[in-house]
Enzyme design. Sequence first.
Site, PDB file in Angstrom:
ATOM      1  N   CYS A 125       0.853  -1.191   0.000  1.00 34.18           N
ATOM      2  CA  CYS A 125       0.000   0.000   0.000  1.00 34.18           C
ATOM      3  C   CYS A 125       0.885   1.236   0.000  1.00 34.18           C
ATOM      4  O   CYS A 125       1.650   1.440   0.948  1.00 34.18           O
ATOM      5  CB  CYS A 125      -0.924   0.049   1.223  1.00 34.18           C
ATOM      6  SG  CYS A 125      -1.760   1.653   1.364  1.00 34.18           S
ATOM      7  N   CYS A 143      -6.342  -2.055   0.429  1.00 31.50           N
ATOM      8  CA  CYS A 143      -5.695  -1.834   1.722  1.00 31.50           C
ATOM      9  C   CYS A 143      -6.757  -1.817   2.815  1.00 31.50           C
ATOM     10  O   CYS A 143      -7.772  -1.130   2.690  1.00 31.50           O
ATOM     11  CB  CYS A 143      -4.954  -0.502   1.699  1.00 31.50           C
ATOM     12  SG  CYS A 143      -4.450   0.020   3.347  1.00 31.50           S
TER      13      CYS A 143
END
Length: 487
Positions: A125, A143
């Site tokens: 991420c 995420c």
Amino acid sequence: MSFYVTTPIYYVNAEPHLGHAYTTIAADVLARHMRQRGEDVFFLTGTDEHGEPVADAARAQGLEPKELADRNAERFKALMPRLGVSNDFFIRTSDEGHELRVQEVLQRVHDNGYTHKGLYEGWYCPRCADFKVENEILEGCLCPIHEIPLERHQEENWFFRLSAFQEALERLYAERPDFVMPPRHFNEARAFIAQGLQDVSLSRERLKWGVTVPWDAGHVFYVWFDALLNYYTALGYARPGEDLTGRFWPATYHIIGKDILKFHTVFWPALLMAAELALPHHVFVHGFLLGADGRKMSKSLGNVLDPFQVMEELGDDALRFYLMRDVAFGADGTVGMDAVRMRYDAELANEYGNLASRTIAMVQRYRDGIVPGVATDPELDVELEGLPQDVAALMDRAQPTQALELIWQRVRRLNRYVEERAPWQLARDPADTAKLDQALASLVEGLRTVNTLLHPFMPATTDKLRAGLGAPGAEVTSLEPLFPKRG
Ligand code: MSP
């Protein structure tokens, strides 16, 4: 005794928002409380400036990373006095003193044999600057924190041998049930460790914006290792010519939000062990402030309570009070402007502000401003007895919300005492002079006590009231309303 409290260091790729204010205010409340108790306090906050997110944000704005960092670090730095925050130092991870000490510590980790080179591939991420393990990834490969698509990344990295600390971490958690607080987060960290630890990447090759790996100059350290070390490095250079490490290390409390639990409760103790440094006493994990929609506040969701709006409309201390009062520290809680206004009207203006102004007004009206030098009412004394000790015990466990509730019960008790004694009636009959003296002395003394205990929560307001109450034996002075009624 020394008391060292820290906040996370904040990413400079975003504007300061309520979440940052929240953690920092909580840490400030603890720091101020401990200073009142005469402890040797060091309170650290600052900015986390390296890594991919900052480099990306700078590029998008046509700036060098350092330019963006300078600009935004200034905003965070300026926010602190605005919030009444009394930090002893503001660390920036681009400080030379920080970078040198990061290299020194991580070189030791390397020399101790806790690094190796390897290939890393995984779901990454860019906002967290972190790879995600399979069981945290949301459906659609998102995420779990930012709900944005993860990216597949592969790179040749230096790794930190986290796996070597499996047993040592298990022992730590077995021996120190208060290493992570509150218990729900202790359990979460322990469960993460119990799953089995994998080595984690320690460096980045593609990136330039970071601290250079001293034994492999083509790499910079992964931003999280550089960032975590701020808690240690700051003590080395915060005071020019003086090393505060011996005086304050290890930290008493790291205050963090639950989004960064893994780094602070798993990576951080392992890293400290690898570097042969003492572990912090406690990591206190607080919850998320949620928007009215019950989701974590974030700009992209548009559910943010703006701290600047609160401060402009109701004052800085109202913001501090509200955040410590309305959401139990350690749990999640919904916040919103309506709730802030409600607390302001009901508690700050009508209960506390009103108690202060009528107490002072009555001493002026009935005793020419001089607090009667008589003993306080034993009936009230009993109810205030032990309050400072109870508050201190809660603050020792980082429970400002519970402490504030105990204090507030006494604010309410004092208001009831005014009604019960009805000084305006006692004033009518000369036979009641002694009773009136006692009631006024008790109110002033009680108010002084709660005001002192409230100081860490509302430093500016309590200073005003303390001045208005004067020293024992001196004259009280009228004040502007502490929390003016809203129109
Ligand atoms: N730079 C890292 C931390 C490194 S510490 C060695 C980072 N920065 S951050 O800017 O994203 O700040 C995260 C922290 O801000 C959270 O841990 C928490 O303290 C605070 N909060 C951010 N949003 C929040 C809420 N909505 N609610 C409560 N706290 C929040 O992560």
